[in-house]
Write a protein that holds these residues in place. Structure first.
Motif, mmCIF file in Angstrom:
data_model
loop_
_atom_site.group_PDB
_atom_site.id
_atom_site.type_symbol
_atom_site.label_atom_id
_atom_site.label_comp_id
_atom_site.label_asym_id
_atom_site.label_seq_id
_atom_site.Cartn_x
_atom_site.Cartn_y
_atom_site.Cartn_z
ATOM 1 N N PRO A 105 9.410 -9.480 -38.304
ATOM 2 C CA PRO A 105 8.526 -8.351 -37.712
ATOM 3 C C PRO A 105 8.203 -7.248 -38.001
ATOM 4 O O PRO A 105 7.353 -6.561 -37.496
ATOM 5 C CB PRO A 105 10.153 -7.592 -36.707
ATOM 6 N N ALA A 106 8.004 -6.928 -39.787
ATOM 7 C CA ALA A 106 7.420 -6.278 -40.293
ATOM 8 C C ALA A 106 6.032 -6.862 -40.027
ATOM 9 O O ALA A 106 5.684 -7.483 -40.069
ATOM 10 C CB ALA A 106 7.659 -6.063 -41.460
ATOM 11 N N VAL A 107 4.805 -5.344 -40.502
ATOM 12 C CA VAL A 107 3.684 -5.400 -39.644
ATOM 13 C C VAL A 107 2.878 -5.083 -40.861
ATOM 14 O O VAL A 107 3.489 -4.270 -42.049
ATOM 15 C CB VAL A 107 3.022 -4.778 -38.315
ATOM 16 N N VAL A 108 1.658 -5.631 -41.318
ATOM 17 C CA VAL A 108 0.133 -5.661 -41.708
ATOM 18 C C VAL A 108 -0.398 -4.605 -41.746
ATOM 19 O O VAL A 108 -1.262 -5.513 -40.684
ATOM 20 C CB VAL A 108 0.175 -6.713 -43.429
ATOM 21 N N VAL A 109 -0.923 -3.477 -42.497
ATOM 22 C CA VAL A 109 -2.594 -2.887 -41.946
ATOM 23 C C VAL A 109 -3.493 -3.054 -43.570
ATOM 24 O O VAL A 109 -2.480 -2.423 -44.745
ATOM 25 C CB VAL A 109 -2.258 -1.641 -41.821
ATOM 26 N N ASP A 110 -4.074 -3.831 -43.413
ATOM 27 C CA ASP A 110 -5.107 -3.574 -44.474
ATOM 28 C C ASP A 110 -6.058 -2.735 -44.280
ATOM 29 O O ASP A 110 -6.231 -1.955 -43.216
ATOM 30 C CB ASP A 110 -6.168 -5.061 -44.547
#
Length: 202
Positions: A105-110
């Protein structure tokens, strides 16, 4: 009552773990290698695994080829041509495997620059989750972490910087920035060790 080491009380529901740029291109042999990234990785993993749905990872995306980028970034990628995506390969921008395993569930922001704020995606995400406190880990202390912290201060987030979960390729500037965080930003940055965070986030 304030938690030990946290001047403004324990951490709660409106808190997020913001992990800065813990990627393969900084861990594997390259001109951007950060030698002690592996030393802090287990601590960051412990926090991400405990709060995966409240963890957000940023990734720094280099230019695709030498000379791309606006203004001084063009010169930057002429100097660091060896670190462009066409040279290092797409796989090198990925998170380190133990952290990638937390997504979802962790998310990634580029992001394409040091700071995660100008492109707007991170602040929009945090606002939608009603986040007002950021527990910050990752690297480098004196580059992308610095840009992340200063932007968060400007927006008004409570910033908790985890001192034993930060890394840099330069011991001297890491130490200098830790002094700056302690002495110049004490009203807006709380500096604590991971043990305090894990015991104070309820």
């Amino acid at each position: 009552m304030s938690a030990p080491g946290l001047a403004y009380g324990p951490l709660g529901d409106h808190c997020a773990h913001l992990c800065v740029d813990m990627q393969r291109l900084f861990a594997e042999p390259s001109e951007w290698a950060t030698p002690w990234i592996t030393r802090v990785l287990p601590r960051i993993v412990s926090l991400a695994e405990r709060y995966p749905s409240q963890t957000i990872f940023t990734r720094f995306l280099p230019a695709r080829s030498p000379g791309q980028g606006a203004g001084t970034w063009k010169r930057y990628y002429e100097r660091w041509a060896s670190m462009t995506i066409d040279r290092i390969g797409e796989e090198m921008i990925e998170l380190l495997p133990p952290l990638a395993a937390c997504c979802p569930p962790a998310v990634v922001v580029d992001k394409h620059i040091y700071s995660p704020w100008p492109e707007g995606h991170l602040h929009t995400l945090l606002s939608s989750r009603r986040i007002d406190t950021l527990v910050i880990t990752g690297g480098e202390t004196d580059v992308c972490v610095l840009a992340t912290v200063l932007g968060a201060i400007d927006i008004g987030y409570r910033v908790v910087l985890v001192t034993d979960a930060l890394c840099s390729s330069s011991d001297a500037t890491h130490d200098a920035l830790m002094t700056v965080y302690h002495q110049r930003f004490a009203q807006q940055v709380e500096t604590v060790e991971m043990e305090t965070v894990l015991s104070s986030w309820t």
